[in-house]
Design an enzyme around this catalytic site. Sequence first.
Site, PDB file in Angstrom:
ATOM      1  CB  CYS A  54       4.261  24.360  22.647  1.00  0.00           C
ATOM      2  SG  CYS A  54       3.995  25.792  21.725  1.00  0.00           S
ATOM      3  CB  CYS A  55       4.011  20.113  19.723  1.00  0.00           C
ATOM      4  SG  CYS A  55       5.573  20.762  18.817  1.00  0.00           S
ATOM      5  CB  CYS A 105       7.703  26.556  15.205  1.00  0.00           C
ATOM      6  SG  CYS A 105       5.907  25.854  14.955  1.00  0.00           S
ATOM      7  CB  CYS A 110      10.994  25.012  17.897  1.00  0.00           C
ATOM      8  SG  CYS A 110       9.931  25.394  19.518  1.00  0.00           S
ATOM      9  CB  CYS A 122       5.506  18.314  16.227  1.00  0.00           C
ATOM     10  SG  CYS A 122       4.749  17.315  14.740  1.00  0.00           S
TER      11      CYS A 122
END
Length: 231
Positions: A118-119, A201, A204, A227
């Site tokens: 995702c990162c 984010c 998270c 990240c």
Amino acid sequence: MTITTTEPLEELALDAARNLEDESAGNIVRWAHETFGEKFAVTASMADGVLSHVASLAVPGIKVLFLDTGYHFAETIGTRDAIAAAYNIDVETITHPLRVPEHEAEYGQLYKIDPDLCCAIRKVWPLDRALAPYDAWAGGLRRAESPSRAETPVVTWDPKRRKVKINPLATWTDDDVDEYVAKYNILVNPLKQIGYLSIGCEPCTRPVAPGEDARAGRWAGSSKTECGIHL
Ligand code: SF4
């Protein structure tokens, strides 16, 4: 005036790390601008306006990149807008071509399943693309933020992107930040007042308890601490 150098960028970065260790953050930003000119940009997470303010005084009108993952807190977007309006900087927001609903339709809630991917998709790759035209970039990393950042140099070589990476605030303690914020009445993300000492984010990030490491609220409950942008 931009310095034209025949020195390889990696060598230049290592020299600068030695020469600029004791310089002020403003002088480090000024050096970067004088060395790289329009090929230098600052990046800011908008957790606070410290780096943006330092950069605005050193180089009025300087380019500041803000990476919008689509998962930011509304407070972070508001802080960006306030900083862009208040300081003499040119804020450019990097957005992902896939909006979050499209992203989740394709991948699901990736931050739950595979936060590294995702990162990579929402942060690292978009920033890599945005930094492509630049030879050097600055960020707000500080040694005092966490053990994993304790060795952060003021200038270093970013081998993955093959660029010079500049950390003007690397030597700043938490007290230095607090004093600067108070002295210049710096804009700070309001989430900091309710325990979000490091802000990423929304899915998270959680607030930290008194005495906890500032970054303990990032990807809490997992071994992930970064990240990937700064690795
Ligand atoms: S911090 Fe979380 S939501 Fe943001 S890009 Fe990384 S995994 Fe995704």
